[in-house]
Design an enzyme around this catalytic site. Structure first.
Site, PDB file in Angstrom:
ATOM      1  N   LYS A  79       0.843  -1.190   0.000  1.00 32.54           N
ATOM      2  CA  LYS A  79       0.000   0.000   0.000  1.00 32.54           C
ATOM      3  C   LYS A  79       0.882   1.245   0.000  1.00 32.54           C
ATOM      4  O   LYS A  79       1.911   1.286   0.683  1.00 32.54           O
ATOM      5  CB  LYS A  79      -0.900  -0.020   1.236  1.00 32.54           C
ATOM      6  CG  LYS A  79      -1.941   1.087   1.310  1.00 32.54           C
ATOM      7  CD  LYS A  79      -2.829   0.892   2.534  1.00 32.54           C
ATOM      8  CE  LYS A  79      -3.888   1.956   2.671  1.00 32.54           C
ATOM      9  NZ  LYS A  79      -4.759   1.731   3.851  1.00 32.54           N
ATOM     10  N   SER A 153      -9.353   1.632   3.088  1.00 34.39           N
ATOM     11  CA  SER A 153      -8.556   2.397   2.147  1.00 34.39           C
ATOM     12  C   SER A 153      -7.526   1.559   1.391  1.00 34.39           C
ATOM     13  O   SER A 153      -6.907   2.030   0.442  1.00 34.39           O
ATOM     14  CB  SER A 153      -7.837   3.532   2.883  1.00 34.39           C
ATOM     15  OG  SER A 153      -6.985   3.032   3.891  1.00 34.39           O
ATOM     16  N   SER A 177      -9.702  -0.394   7.339  1.00 36.10           N
ATOM     17  CA  SER A 177      -9.161  -0.195   5.996  1.00 36.10           C
ATOM     18  C   SER A 177      -8.527  -1.430   5.385  1.00 36.10           C
ATOM     19  O   SER A 177      -8.290  -1.472   4.181  1.00 36.10           O
ATOM     20  CB  SER A 177      -8.137   0.942   5.996  1.00 36.10           C
ATOM     21  OG  SER A 177      -8.781   2.187   6.101  1.00 36.10           O
TER      22      SER A 177
END
Length: 597
Positions: A79, A153, A177
Site C-alpha cells: 500500500k 482504504s 481499511s
C-alpha cells in the site's frame, strides 16, 4: 487454494529448488501486465521489471546459500502509505509525494524473509475512507463486479490479491481499511494488535491507532506473515512487546450480537446467519452481547476528537496546500479545526466508559463474531453520497482499534451481484494467534465458492473534452494522467461556443459558454477515462465550472467543461483566439515584449 497463490507453498518451492524467485517474479509481472487492461488503477506505481527481477535473483542467491527464508521469492504488493526505499510514497496525493531513503520496518522484515515487492498500490487518500473511491488515481472496483466498491482504504492491495496478481499484500487498518476491502473481495484481512507490527516508515492516518495489516487468500498465509512481522521495534514509539501471558487458544467462548442493522440488505443478513451456524460448531460456549456501546464508540472515530489526529498527520499540506487534497478528505479533516482541547479530553473520558464495556465482554467471551460491514455499495453510490455511506461501512469496524482489539475478516459468501461478504473475528489485545487459528477452522467449516473474476466485462468509458488548465503540459494535466486517462487527440467544437479567461488563479482557467448565435469553434483535447476515474475527476471540479455536454465539430457529443453564469464576472472574452493555448501564447509573447521595452 490454488497452490500458485499459496504463500507457504511458493516459498517452499524456492527453498527446495523446485522453483526460482526470478520465475515467480516474472509470472507475477505477467499477471499484473494482463490485469492492467482491466483495472490499471489498482497500482499507483509498479516497479520496473529489471528492479523486481534483481530483487528476485538476490532471493535466489540467498536461498541457494542456505539462508532460512520463510518467504523465499514470494511476490507481494505494498500500500502506498508504506515506505519502499527509492520508490515515491504518495499516499494517493501527488502533491505530498516524497522518496524515502529507507524501507519501512515491515518491508525490512519481509525482505529479510525473502519476499519480493512488485509495486505500490492505490488507496483512499491519506488512508481516510472505506470505499476505495477517494483517490486521484481512480476508484478501484470489486474484482468480481467492478461496478461495486473494492473497499478501502487498502483498495489496490485487495484488488492485487483477489485478482491473483500476488499471493499477499500489505495494507493498513485504522478503522477497517484492511478488513473492509478483504470482505468485499473474498479475502482474509488480518489487523493485528496495535503495536504488534511496527508502523515505523508508515505515513500516519491516526498515529495512535494505526496498524499495518495483511490481505491474503487464506488464514494460514496471514499467520505466516504474522510470524515474520510480529516483534517489538524499539525505534517505533508505538511498538509494544507481547506480554508473557498472551491469551492461548482453548475451549473458546463465542459472543454474538443481539441485534444488528443491515441497512435492508437481506443477503448480508442471510450470509451472516450461515456464518454464525458454522462458528457455533467450533466454540464451546455461546453468549449474546449488547453491541450498542461498541457502535457508539465507533462514532468517536469521525464524530469525536480523533479526526483532529488525522488533521495533525497531514501537517503542512493541510495548512499550505489544502487544494491538493481530495475534496472529501479535505472536508473531513478541515472540520478538525473546530476541535478544542477540552473536547479531546471529553472524547478520552467517553472512551474509558466504552473500555469498561469491552472489559465486561472479555470477561464473558474470548471471541466476538460480527459482520465486517453491514452491506456494500456501487461506486456510483458512494461518489454521490461520500460521507454517510462510508460511515455506515465502519459501523462494525471503527471501534476495534479504539478499544485495543485485534481482528481478522474471513470470506463468508457473495451477494448475487458478485460483491463479497465477510465476517470478523474480534478478540482482545494479543489474541492474534487465537483469532488466526479460529479463522482457518471457520473457513474450512464455511466453504465459499468464489465467482469468476470480472475480466471480460470492460467498464464503460467516458470521453472528456478539456479546454484549459487540464491540457497536456498545463498545471492541472496531472489530474488526468494520475487517472490513467488515454489521450484520443485534438479536436474542435461546433462553432457555437464562446471562450473567456476567468478572473482569479493560479492556475488561470478558461470558461467555455454555449452560444448558438454568436459562438465560434474552440480547440479542445479529448481524453478517455473509465467510469470510476471519471466520477472521481468530476467530484474535484469546483464551481463555477462544471461537467456537462460539449458538441464537437463532427457532431459527436462528449463530456466537457462548461461554466455557470457567475464564471463570467470579471472575465475577459478570448473567443477570437480559437483556443486556450493560442491565448496563453499571445499573453506570453506580450509579457516578453513588455519586459524587453
Amino acid at each position: 487454494m490454488d497452490e500458485a497463490l499459496d504463500t507457504s507453498a511458493l516459498a517452499g518451492a524456492v527453498r527446495t529448488g523446485k522453483a526460482t524467485a526470478a520465475g515467480l517474479a516474472a509470472e507475477a509481472l505477467a499477471r499484473a501486465d494482463a490485469y492492467d487492461g482491466v483495472q490499471p488503477q489498482a497500482w499507483i506505481m509498479r516497479l520496473t521489471a529489471d528492479a523486481v527481477l534483481a530483487r528476485a535473483r538476490e532471493a535466489d542467491a540467498r536461498a541457494a546459500a542456505g539462508e532460512d527464508l520463510p518467504l523465499a521469492g514470494v511476490p507481494f504488493a505494498v500500500k502506498d502509505n508504506i515506505d519502499l526505499a527509492g520508490v515515491p510514497t504518495t499516499v494517493a496525493c501527488p502533491a505530498f509525494a516524497y522518496q524515502p531513503a529507507a524501507d519501512a520496518a515491515v518491508i525490512e522484515r519481509l525482505s529479510r524473509a525473502g519476499a519480493v515487492p512488485i509495486g505500490k498500490t492505490n488507496m483512499d487518500q491519506f488512508a481516510t475512507g472505506l470505499t476505495g473511491s477517494r483517490s486521484p488515481y481512480g476508484a478501484c472496483g470489486c474484482v468480481f463486479n467492478r461496478a461495486y466498491i473494492s473497499g478501502g482504504s487498502s483498495s489496490g492491495s485487495a484488488v492485487a490479491v483477489a485478482a491473483g496478481l500476488v499471493p499477499f499484500a500489505l495494507g493498513t487498518d485504522t478503522a477497517g481499511s484492511g478488513r473492509a476491502p478483504a470482505a468485499f473481495n473474498g479475502l482474509v484481512g488480518f489487523k493485528p494488535t496495535r503495536g504488534r507490527w511496527s508502523t515505523r516508515g508508515v505515513v500516519p492516518a491516526c498515529r495512535s491507532l494505526d496498524c499495518v495489516s495483511v490481505l491474503a487468500r487464506s488464514a494460514a498465509d496471514a499467520a505466516l506473515i504474522d510470524q515474520v512481522l510480529a516483534g517489538f521495534d524499539p525505534a517505533d514509539p508505538y511498538a509494544r512487546a507481547a506480554p508473557a501471558d498472551a491469551p492461548a487458544a482453548g475451549a473458546l467462548r463465542l459472543a454474538l450480537p443481539g441485534r444488528l442493522d443491515w441497512m435492508s440488505d437481506r443477503q448480508s443478513e442471510a450470509l451472516f446467519e450461515r456464518a454464525v451456524a458454522a462458528a457455533r460448531g467450533l466454540c464451546a460456549e455461546v453468549v449474546e452481547v449488547d453491541l450498542e456501546p461498541f457502535v457508539e464508540c465507533a462514532r468517536l472515530l469521525y464524530q469525536g476528537p480523533w479526526v483532529a489526529e488525522r488533521a495533525a498527520a497531514l501537517g503542512p499540506i493541510l495548512r499550505e496546500r489544502p487544494a491538493a487534497l481530495h475534496p472529501v478528505i479535505r472536508a473531513i479533516v478541515t472540520a478538525a479545526a473546530h476541535v478544542t482541547a477540552a473536547e479531546a479530553f471529553e472524547g478520552f473520558y467517553r472512551l474509558k466508559t466504552y473500555e469498561r464495556s469491552a472489559q465486561a465482554l472479555w470477561a464473558r467471551a474470548d471471541i466476538l463474531l460480527l459482520p465486517t460491514t453491514p452491506t456494500t455499495f456501487r461506486i456510483a453510490e458512494v461518489l454521490a453520497e461520500p460521507f454517510g455511506l462510508n460511515a455506515a461501512l465502519g459501523t462494525y469496524t471503527n471501534f476495534v482499534n479504539l478499544l485495543d482489539m485485534a481482528a481478522v475478516s474471513v470470506p463468508a459468501g457473495f451477494h448475487d451481484s458478485g460483491a463479497g461478504f465477510g465476517v470478523s473475528l474480534i478478540g482482545p489485545a494479543w489474541s492474534d494467534r487465537t483469532l488466526l487459528g479460529l479463522a482457518g477452522r471457520l473457513m474450512a467449516a464455511l466453504p465459499v465458492e468464489r465467482p469468476p473474476i470480472d475480466l471480460a466485462q470492460r467498464e464503460a468509458r467516458v470521453t472528456l473534452a478539456v479546454v484549459g488548465a487540464h491540457l497536456n503540459g498545463l498545471p492541472l494535466h496531472w489530474q488526468l494522467t494520475s487517472r490513467h486517462a488515454r489521450f484520443l487527440g485534438a479536436a474542435r467544437t461546433v462553432p457555437a461556443y464562446r471562450l473567456y479567461a476567468m478572473a482569479g488563479g493560479p492556475p488561470q482557467r478558461p470558461a467555455l459558454v454555449f452560444d448558438a448565435d454568436g459562438g465560434a469553434a474552440i480547440e479542445v483535447e479529448l481524453y478517455e477515462l473509465d467510469l470510476a476515474a471519471f466520477g472521481s475527476f468530476t467530484a474535484e471540479v469546483a464551481p463555477p465550472l462544471a461537467i456537462g455536454a460539449v458538441t464537437l465539430a463532427d457532431g459527436a457529443e462528449v463530456r466537457g467543461f462548461v461554466a455557470e453564469p457567475r464564471a463570467l464576472a470579471g472575465a475577459r472574452e478570448i473567443t477570437g483566439f480559437g483556443g486556450w493555448r493560442a491565448f496563453l501564447h499571445r499573453e506570453a509573447g506580450k509579457g516578453d515584449h513588455e519586459a524587453e521595452s
